[in-house]
Design an enzyme around this catalytic site. Structure first.
Site, PDB file in Angstrom:
ATOM      1  N   SER A  83      13.627   4.575 -24.732  1.00 45.15           N
ATOM      2  CA  SER A  83      14.381   5.678 -23.976  1.00 45.15           C
ATOM      3  C   SER A  83      13.646   6.570 -23.701  1.00 45.15           C
ATOM      4  O   SER A  83      13.573   7.478 -24.396  1.00 45.15           O
ATOM      5  CB  SER A  83      16.049   6.088 -24.570  1.00 45.15           C
ATOM      6  OG  SER A  83      16.250   4.194 -25.056  1.00 45.15           O
ATOM      7  N   GLU A 123      10.422   1.785 -10.541  1.00 45.85           N
ATOM      8  CA  GLU A 123      11.733  -0.068 -10.674  1.00 45.85           C
ATOM      9  C   GLU A 123      10.939  -0.173  -9.454  1.00 45.85           C
ATOM     10  O   GLU A 123      10.705   0.607  -7.811  1.00 45.85           O
ATOM     11  CB  GLU A 123      12.995   0.158 -10.068  1.00 45.85           C
ATOM     12  CG  GLU A 123      13.275   0.110 -11.826  1.00 45.85           C
ATOM     13  CD  GLU A 123      14.934   0.810 -11.595  1.00 45.85           C
ATOM     14  OE1 GLU A 123      15.661   0.312 -11.196  1.00 45.85           O
ATOM     15  OE2 GLU A 123      15.208   1.204 -12.846  1.00 45.85           O
ATOM     16  N   CYS A 125      17.830   8.041 -13.068  1.00 45.66           N
ATOM     17  CA  CYS A 125      16.905   8.962 -14.382  1.00 45.66           C
ATOM     18  C   CYS A 125      16.681  10.419 -13.587  1.00 45.66           C
ATOM     19  O   CYS A 125      16.837  10.868 -14.054  1.00 45.66           O
ATOM     20  CB  CYS A 125      14.956   7.790 -14.693  1.00 45.66           C
ATOM     21  SG  CYS A 125      16.213   6.839 -15.673  1.00 45.66           S
TER      22      CYS A 125
END
Ligand code: NAD
Ligand code: UGA
Length: 480
Positions: free
Chosen positions: A135, A169, A280
């Site tokens: 993370s 992504e 993010c």
């Protein structure tokens, strides 16, 4: 010499990072058993679904990787304690959202899920473990994790590594199979160095050694926040220039191309847009700003904060462009939204610019008709509901809270783009999905109200061709 050859890995968190990262690791390391665990039962059931179209994450190439490794050496389950117990290496890939309460509200990373993982590991572990922070975390989190783990008094040795993930992504499988770099931060002790080597050996199964960077723990943690801050800064920089282009008649794509040829600047990440989204960039910059304030560096905090302010301004500017061009009101007007995801090739809509643009138009009571190839209606309404509950952000705060009943009356989600665009006053392009470039624009034009407006937030529409058909096309950084 490595401490030992790793044969069993556990990953806590089966989300956008844990799922794809571990699927690729299992594919590339058939000799290692990889258990991905999560407390979300539905998510795990979806990862185990025999229909690969039902995986919880849409990511090009992911289904094929899962298909190859699942059931061989890749397993998804909710048996967290068992997986922790069996593993030699435990990756922590849980979410670290911005805090919505208490100290650091709206800025600091919420580490409650990380702390829970540390406590679970501490209570279960009976033998030595390597713990890997996957993370994104504030600098020095490894210290807090170690304090919790070392307080068990069971004499178990824990080595904490930082190995942040840099995948984007939509290109996750490519980023994971051929990464620019994998990063590992470890302690400078014999046991720390052995732990780093053990992880280097795992990654070396498919990543060339020169692409595996090793650093101290704090450098690794800070490198992740810094990388995201630099990337987001480039988007805000080109978006700032897009506003000037619209005033001066310059074309932002031409400017980006011209400056990108300078090898010191580079061509990537210079695409002007409606603003960056995703779970993010904003969260990590807020976290960086919070850290700077904590360490009494207000000038540094202020510098990075501007990246977010410019991003909010860009989303607002786009919404305002729509309202201004539609004769100062969108009340009762049908606006088709092409795209809801924060970028193409993902079903993720967290912090998508589309949510904020929709909110500003809804404040003026527009009727929004959304089409996205991968984001479900359930997620679209959930995004709008979340925004109503929180209403944070400099422009969002100026609006009023709306009821979900009102929003459901104004927002319709379609499974066909042509249906969404039929009889619309305007089309807004929010995501750069490739299929939007292939539409029959003459047919779309015939079915729309006139004058037919297109607001292209991604500069992907064939502007000249559309102008010829009769559309009024406005593009970010290119004007009318
Ligand atoms: P996500 O929300 O998709 O997944 C996190 C998962 O962790 C959830 O399924 C949740 O149920 C699970 N979880 C939380 N606490 C748990 C616990 N104690 N035990 C078991 N399961 C638990 O989040 P994500 O997008 O995968 O992001 C994870 C981290 O990776 C974040 O820190 C993020 O900043 C970072 N990151 C994300 C991306 C990305 O593209 N999404 C890329 C790089 C880094
Ligand atoms: C980003 C980083 O690129 C990853 O390296 C990082 O691991 C990840 O954040 C993370 O920590 O979560 P991601 O958010 O998935 O990845 O996608 P990006 O391709 O970076 O795009 C982010 C946003 O910026 C999108 O909304 C995109 O449309 C926008 N963007 C990107 C632009 O507007 N212009 C550009 O030139 C590039």
């Amino acid at each position: 010499m490595t401490k030992k050859q790793i044969k069993n890995i556990c990953c806590i968190g089966a989300g956008y990072v844990g799922g794809p990262t571990m699927a690729v690791m299992a594919q590339k390391c058939p000799h290692i058993k990889v258990n991905v665990v999560d407390m979300n039962e539905q998510r795990i059931a979806d990862w185990n679904d025999s229909d690969l179209n039902k995986l919880p994450i849409y990511e090009p190439g992911l289904a094929e990787v899962v298909d190859e490794a699942r059931g061989r050496n890749l397993f998804f389950s909710t048996s967290i304690e068992k997986a922790i117990d069996e593993a030699e290496v435990i990756f922590i890939s849980v979410n670290t959202p911005t805090k919505t309460y208490g100290v650091g509200k709206g800025m600091a990373a919420d580490l409650k899920y990380i702390e829970l993982c540390a406590r679970q590991i501490a209570s279960v572990a009976k033998d030595d473990k390597i713990i890997v922070e996957k993370s994104t975390l504030p600098v020095r989190t490894a210290e807090a994790i170690k304090t919790i783990l070392d307080s068990t008094g069971k004499g178990v040795q824990f080595d904490i590594l930082s190995s942040p993930e840099f995948l984007a992504e939509g290109t996750a499988i490519q980023d994971l199979t051929r990464p620019d770099r994998f990063l590992i931060g470890g302690e400078q002790s014999q046991s720390g160095e052995e732990a780093v080597q053990a992880l280097v050996d795992v990654y070396s199964n498919w990543v060339p050694r020169e692409n595996i960077v090793t650093t101290r723990v704090w450098s690794s943690e800070l490198s992740k926040l810094t990388a995201n801050a630099f990337l987001a800064q480039r988007v805000s920089s080109i978006n700032a220039i897009s506003a000037l282009c619209e005033k001066t008649g310059a074309d932002v794509d031409e400017v980006a191309n011209a400056i990108g040829k300078d090898s010191r600047i580079g061509a990537k990440f210079l695409k002007s847009s409606i603003g960056f989204g995703g779970s993010c960039f904003q969260k990590d910059i807020l976290n960086l700003v919070y850290l700077c304030r904590h360490f009494n560096l207000p000038e540094v905090a202020y510098y990075w904060e501007q990246v977010i302010k410019m991003n909010d301004y860009q989303k607002h500017r786009f919404a305002k462009m729509i309202i201004d061009s539609l004769f100062n009101t969108v009340s009762g007007k049908k606006i088709a939204f092409l795209g809801w995801a924060f970028k193409k090739d993902t079903n993720d809509s967290r912090e998508s610019a589309a949510i904020y643009v929709a909110d500003e138009l809804l404040q003026d009571r527009a009727e929004i008709h959304v089409y996205d190839p991968k984001v479900t209606a359930e997620h679209i309404y959930a995004d709008l509901e979340y925004l109503q509950e929180h209403r944070v952000g400099q422009y969002v705060e100026q609006g009023e809270k709306m009821s979900m009943e009102e929003i459901r009356n104004l927002v319709t989600v379609h499974s066909s783009a042509y249906e969404a665009m039929k009889a619309a006053h305007a089309i807004a392009i929010l995501t750069e999905w490739d299929e939007f470039k292939t539409y029959n624009w003459q047919q779309v034009y015939n079915d729309m109200l006139k004058p037919a407006f297109v607001f292209d937030g991604r500069n992907i529409a064939p502007k000249e061709e559309m102008n010829e058909i009769g559309f009024e096309v406005y593009s970010v950084g290119r004007g009318k």
